[in-house]
Design a protein around this motif. Sequence first.
Motif, PDB file in Angstrom:
ATOM      1  N   LYS A 226      12.398  -6.920   0.446  1.00  0.00           N
ATOM      2  CA  LYS A 226      11.976  -6.713   1.830  1.00  0.00           C
ATOM      3  C   LYS A 226      11.179  -5.409   1.966  1.00  0.00           C
ATOM      4  O   LYS A 226      10.213  -5.331   2.745  1.00  0.00           O
ATOM      5  CB  LYS A 226      13.198  -6.676   2.763  1.00  0.00           C
ATOM      6  CG  LYS A 226      13.970  -7.995   2.846  1.00  0.00           C
ATOM      7  CD  LYS A 226      13.149  -9.087   3.495  1.00  0.00           C
ATOM      8  CE  LYS A 226      13.979 -10.355   3.670  1.00  0.00           C
ATOM      9  NZ  LYS A 226      13.170 -11.468   4.249  1.00  0.00           N
ATOM     10  N   GLU A 227      11.594  -4.386   1.215  1.00  0.00           N
ATOM     11  CA  GLU A 227      10.861  -3.117   1.246  1.00  0.00           C
ATOM     12  C   GLU A 227       9.456  -3.291   0.684  1.00  0.00           C
ATOM     13  O   GLU A 227       8.475  -2.791   1.253  1.00  0.00           O
ATOM     14  CB  GLU A 227      11.621  -2.062   0.438  1.00  0.00           C
ATOM     15  CG  GLU A 227      12.961  -1.655   1.034  1.00  0.00           C
ATOM     16  CD  GLU A 227      13.719  -0.717   0.116  1.00  0.00           C
ATOM     17  OE1 GLU A 227      13.202  -0.424  -0.994  1.00  0.00           O
ATOM     18  OE2 GLU A 227      14.813  -0.268   0.494  1.00  0.00           O
ATOM     19  N   GLN A 229       7.813  -6.056   0.490  1.00  0.00           N
ATOM     20  CA  GLN A 229       7.101  -6.934   1.422  1.00  0.00           C
ATOM     21  C   GLN A 229       6.560  -6.145   2.610  1.00  0.00           C
ATOM     22  O   GLN A 229       5.421  -6.369   3.056  1.00  0.00           O
ATOM     23  CB  GLN A 229       8.054  -8.029   1.902  1.00  0.00           C
ATOM     24  CG  GLN A 229       7.390  -9.181   2.615  1.00  0.00           C
ATOM     25  CD  GLN A 229       8.415 -10.203   3.088  1.00  0.00           C
ATOM     26  OE1 GLN A 229       9.353  -9.887   3.799  1.00  0.00           O
ATOM     27  NE2 GLN A 229       8.232 -11.447   2.661  1.00  0.00           N
ATOM     28  N   ALA A 230       7.347  -5.213   3.120  1.00  0.00           N
ATOM     29  CA  ALA A 230       6.909  -4.390   4.253  1.00  0.00           C
ATOM     30  C   ALA A 230       5.720  -3.513   3.862  1.00  0.00           C
ATOM     31  O   ALA A 230       4.772  -3.337   4.644  1.00  0.00           O
ATOM     32  CB  ALA A 230       8.070  -3.527   4.743  1.00  0.00           C
ATOM     33  N   ARG A 231       5.759  -2.962   2.665  1.00  0.00           N
ATOM     34  CA  ARG A 231       4.624  -2.151   2.207  1.00  0.00           C
ATOM     35  C   ARG A 231       3.365  -3.010   2.062  1.00  0.00           C
ATOM     36  O   ARG A 231       2.262  -2.586   2.399  1.00  0.00           O
ATOM     37  CB  ARG A 231       4.964  -1.493   0.870  1.00  0.00           C
ATOM     38  CG  ARG A 231       3.871  -0.520   0.417  1.00  0.00           C
ATOM     39  CD  ARG A 231       4.142   0.061  -0.944  1.00  0.00           C
ATOM     40  NE  ARG A 231       3.025   0.909  -1.363  1.00  0.00           N
ATOM     41  CZ  ARG A 231       2.775   1.249  -2.607  1.00  0.00           C
ATOM     42  NH1 ARG A 231       3.566   0.812  -3.586  1.00  0.00           N
ATOM     43  NH2 ARG A 231       1.749   2.013  -2.906  1.00  0.00           N
ATOM     44  N   TYR A 232       3.548  -4.209   1.565  1.00  0.00           N
ATOM     45  CA  TYR A 232       2.421  -5.130   1.419  1.00  0.00           C
ATOM     46  C   TYR A 232       1.774  -5.384   2.782  1.00  0.00           C
ATOM     47  O   TYR A 232       0.548  -5.353   2.911  1.00  0.00           O
ATOM     48  CB  TYR A 232       2.915  -6.429   0.799  1.00  0.00           C
ATOM     49  CG  TYR A 232       1.834  -7.418   0.430  1.00  0.00           C
ATOM     50  CD1 TYR A 232       1.477  -7.619  -0.901  1.00  0.00           C
ATOM     51  CD2 TYR A 232       1.173  -8.178   1.402  1.00  0.00           C
ATOM     52  CE1 TYR A 232       0.488  -8.526  -1.255  1.00  0.00           C
ATOM     53  CE2 TYR A 232       0.190  -9.090   1.065  1.00  0.00           C
ATOM     54  CZ  TYR A 232      -0.146  -9.265  -0.261  1.00  0.00           C
ATOM     55  OH  TYR A 232      -1.131 -10.172  -0.603  1.00  0.00           O
ATOM     56  N   ARG A 233       2.599  -5.604   3.801  1.00  0.00           N
ATOM     57  CA  ARG A 233       2.073  -5.879   5.140  1.00  0.00           C
ATOM     58  C   ARG A 233       1.309  -4.683   5.695  1.00  0.00           C
ATOM     59  O   ARG A 233       0.331  -4.849   6.421  1.00  0.00           O
ATOM     60  CB  ARG A 233       3.220  -6.250   6.078  1.00  0.00           C
ATOM     61  CG  ARG A 233       3.805  -7.640   5.863  1.00  0.00           C
ATOM     62  CD  ARG A 233       4.621  -8.076   7.058  1.00  0.00           C
ATOM     63  NE  ARG A 233       5.210  -9.384   6.879  1.00  0.00           N
ATOM     64  CZ  ARG A 233       6.453  -9.609   6.484  1.00  0.00           C
ATOM     65  NH1 ARG A 233       7.256  -8.566   6.227  1.00  0.00           N
ATOM     66  NH2 ARG A 233       6.921 -10.818   6.341  1.00  0.00           N
ATOM     67  N   ARG A 234       1.807  -3.464   5.387  1.00  0.00           N
ATOM     68  CA  ARG A 234       1.125  -2.272   5.895  1.00  0.00           C
ATOM     69  C   ARG A 234      -0.264  -2.093   5.271  1.00  0.00           C
ATOM     70  O   ARG A 234      -1.166  -1.564   5.902  1.00  0.00           O
ATOM     71  CB  ARG A 234       1.967  -1.021   5.614  1.00  0.00           C
ATOM     72  CG  ARG A 234       3.227  -0.906   6.454  1.00  0.00           C
ATOM     73  CD  ARG A 234       3.798   0.496   6.401  1.00  0.00           C
ATOM     74  NE  ARG A 234       4.131   0.898   5.037  1.00  0.00           N
ATOM     75  CZ  ARG A 234       5.326   0.711   4.477  1.00  0.00           C
ATOM     76  NH1 ARG A 234       6.286   0.104   5.158  1.00  0.00           N
ATOM     77  NH2 ARG A 234       5.551   1.114   3.252  1.00  0.00           N
TER      78      ARG A 234
END
Length: 284
Positions: A226-227, A229-234
């Motif tokens: 999830k971490e 994935q969140a960086r990818y989205r940013r």
Amino acid sequence: MDLKLIADSLNSSFTTSLVGALAGAFAGAYAAQKVANRSKVKDQLTSELRHINAAVSISFGVTNTALMAKGQHIKPLRDKYLSEVNRHKEWMERRRTGQIQGNVPYELSMNLTFIPRVFTTIEPLKSLVFTSVQASSKVVNLLLSLEDYLQQLDRSIENRHRMINEFKERRFPAGAEEVHIYLGLPFGDGHRSVEYGATLDAMSQYVDDVIFYSSELAKELSARGKEVQARYRRLFNDPPPEVSSIDLSIAKERGLLPPAERYEDWLSAFRKTDERIAWWQRDA
């Protein structure tokens, strides 16, 4: 040195064109390098997510294997054994109070069924965690504990297999019969063997440990996903790969999950570590 000549040279169309070309080349190279760096980061994040999902799947596979072993074999085996221990105690009490008279032998009910060994390799999981995932100290400790308890569980099942063969071949210490060795009763000159009951206790404990550490490992890996994935989205506009998760609701309904309080000390140690890290990050 003729300063006017130098000034005229710098202001010439040739020099202007050259500087413009160099600036354009530099800007182009910089932009290309930036694109290449972003592409590299994107590939790295995608690769880690893919490896995390594989690690979650393997961890949960171990959990399911242990849950099946507990539900189908180990728990029924131990429950039946404890029931037999209590039945013998009740029989002894009835004989002590005179409800059973004479030299009536106790009819022992033994379960000497061989059960499958729970031996599953986690080498692929270790390879993923140590080489392809940015694993926290908690993940590493979970993995090492899981490996240890898998080995302990397998050895305890193998030890029971050895004892079953001894029962079938009637290889008992002098003065002992089946009932003494199976139920851990005194025999001979004050001797007593509690190995069979202790082995069942060990099997029950170790299978719970495998369930806990493997499922907790899967949860931690999923949280790491999830971490990432969140960086990818940013960083990127397109949607990131999905992150695998686990569902233990059925196991919980069937009463197969070990009690959480048994592992509270282990979990609290890592919660304190996480709090210290969070405090350091806030002040950084």
